[in-house]
Write an enzyme that holds these catalytic residues in place. Structure first.
Site, short mmCIF file in Angstrom:
data_model
loop_
_atom_site.label_atom_id
_atom_site.label_comp_id
_atom_site.label_asym_id
_atom_site.label_seq_id
_atom_site.Cartn_x
_atom_site.Cartn_y
_atom_site.Cartn_z
N ASN A 138 0.95 -1.35 -0.10
CA ASN A 138 -0.11 0.06 -0.02
C ASN A 138 0.83 1.19 -0.05
O ASN A 138 2.20 1.40 0.52
CB ASN A 138 -0.80 0.00 1.12
CG ASN A 138 -1.59 1.49 1.41
OD1 ASN A 138 -1.33 2.29 2.25
ND2 ASN A 138 -2.77 1.76 0.48
N GLU A 201 -1.24 0.51 -5.25
CA GLU A 201 -1.33 1.88 -5.91
C GLU A 201 0.13 1.85 -6.87
O GLU A 201 -0.32 2.57 -7.84
CB GLU A 201 -1.16 2.91 -4.89
CG GLU A 201 -2.33 3.05 -4.09
CD GLU A 201 -2.67 2.54 -2.80
OE1 GLU A 201 -3.57 2.41 -2.42
OE2 GLU A 201 -1.63 1.38 -2.82
N ASP A 250 -5.42 22.02 8.09
CA ASP A 250 -5.79 20.90 6.92
C ASP A 250 -6.43 21.67 5.86
O ASP A 250 -6.45 22.65 5.39
CB ASP A 250 -6.78 19.93 7.71
CG ASP A 250 -6.56 18.65 7.30
OD1 ASP A 250 -6.30 18.29 6.16
OD2 ASP A 250 -6.42 17.39 8.03
#
Length: 428
Positions: A138, A201, A250
């Site tokens: 991953n 990925e 964020d």
């Protein structure tokens, strides 16, 4: 070839040679060039230059994927649905362009972005790990707070890496990882895609690269495969030790809360000759596009199951590429717009406001979207309000239990009165 050489023929690069401090000063400069690629080559107390903004426009991402802006969603879908096994595998110890040393984060110009930040944050680091049970790999981007020169705190949310971490916990073993910083844009984009946990990925990245992706195997006890990058760190995520992580700005340009998060213990690092440190500015366009743009295929496919004539989807930059979506459809039946709204809100649970428009509206043009709302919306009939729905933890107005109010706007033409909405300027 380093990261700069890989992109300089495709992107205009602004070079800043003034001496700048990693604490606040660099961010202040980068904020003056929100859509540009910027090279800062005079970093106080550091020899390594900083590169930022390689993915901060859709045009740059389209160039990396060798497609047009309006084709990005379909290009990502194609890569996700047609992953390619990577055959180009090499050992990192055989790569002469890397210098391998004991891990020492003081050698990297990691930035402190804003005054309330928890400290220095790595923002472009992609964490590579393997499932302790299946061995499936991953890759995913995570923010990481520097604690010491060989320690980081990592924010992990319940996705694939979190699952691997929980499995390692059950086995009472720390999780082996590698962190890659400074990858080419298409590979970086692949690490942000939402794919099943049994898919790698890097096979999506290899599809983007038509089978030409090269992977390097680290030389630790449990080797991890990573793509070429400017900086590669090796270490383990502790399954027993945590540290305070945050505050951190964020997507919504607001501070996320402080949490206890796992510690990464670093062992070694591999730095490319003449390496650059890739920095992503929190809440900047690069951050928003990399996190949000790969969610567009999820919305597209969900809407397509409801209305097959969907044309395109965009999570808008003004909506932080997370909270607002505009969907273009070729309307065939009354009520199509309402069904699309419901499908979109279900496909991306963080979505807060959804606008549906006809195919004659340019969904990449905010002025055109506003035109559709102004001329095709009757408020009491075309606006759907869904109170107390689960929303995004990033939404500042969400309640403590994570719910918010969602809104859908059907800005499509009434099929019974189509002639009233024909745009005369389109006739010329």
């Amino acid at each position: 070839m380093n990261l700069l050489e890989n992109i300089e023929n495709k992107q205009e690069i602004i070079t800043i040679s003034d001496e700048l401090n990693t604490k606040y000063e660099i961010v202040e400069v980068l904020k003056k060039y929100p859509r540009k690629t910027v090279l800062l080559n005079n970093i106080k107390n550091h020899e390594m230059p900083i590169l930022s903004g390689i993915c901060n426009t859709r045009e740059k991402i389209a160039d990396a994927l060798c497609c047009k802006v309006e084709e990005i969603t379909q290009k990502i879908i194609k890569g996700m649905e047609n992953p390619k096994k990577v055959d180009n595998l090499y050992s990192i110890k055989d790569e002469n362009c890397y210098k391998t040393t004991k891990a020492d984060l003081s050698k990297i110009p990691i930035l402190t972005h804003y005054k309330k930040d928890g400290g220095e944050y790595i923002t472009s680091g992609v964490v590579f790990a393997c499932d302790p049970e299946t061995g499936i790999a991953n890759a995913s981007i995570h923010r990481m707070l520097k604690l010491e020169n060989d320690k980081l705190a990592i924010r992990i949310v319940p996705r694939n890496l979190y699952t691997y971490f929980q499995r390692a916990k059950e086995l009472d073993e720390d999780l082996d990882i590698a962190i890659a910083i400074g990858m080419d844009p298409s590979t970086l984009l692949a690490t942000t895609t939402s794919i099943p946990i049994n898919t790698d990925e890097m096979e999506v990245a290899n599809s983007f690269k038509n089978g030409n992706l090269k992977l390097l195997e680290t030389d630790g006890e449990n080797p991890i495969r990573v793509p070429e990058a400017e900086i590669i760190l090796e270490g383990k995520i502790s399954t027993t030790k945590t540290a305070k992580e945050g505050p951190f700005v964020d997507l919504t340009d607001t501070y996320d809360v402080v949490r206890d998060e796992p510690i990464i213990n670093l062992s070694k690092m591999h730095i490319k000759e003449n390496a650059f440190y890739h920095s992503i500015i929190p809440a900047g366009f690069e951050h928003r596009l990399l996190q949000g743009l790969p969610q567009e295929p999820r919305i597209f496919k969900s809407v397509q199951n409801t209305v097959p004539t969907v044309q395109n989807v965009v999570l808008t930059e003004g909506g932080c590429c997370w909270l607002h979506a505009t969907i273009s459809i070729k309307k065939q039946n009354q009520g199509d717009g309402k069904n699309v709204i419901l499908a979109a809100l279900s496909a991306h649970p963080s979505l807060k406001h959804s606008i549906v428009v006809d195919e004659d509206i340019d969904i990449f043009n905010p002025e055109d979207i506003e035109y559709a709302i102004a001329t095709r919306v009757k408020g009491d009939e075309d606006i759907i309000i869904v109170p107390k729905a689960r929303g995004s933890s990033l939404d500042p107005v969400a309640t403590p239990d994570g719910t918010t109010t969602k809104v859908g706007i059907d800005a499509t033409k009434d099929l019974n009165k189509k002639e009233k909405f024909e745009r005369v300027s389109f006739e010329y």
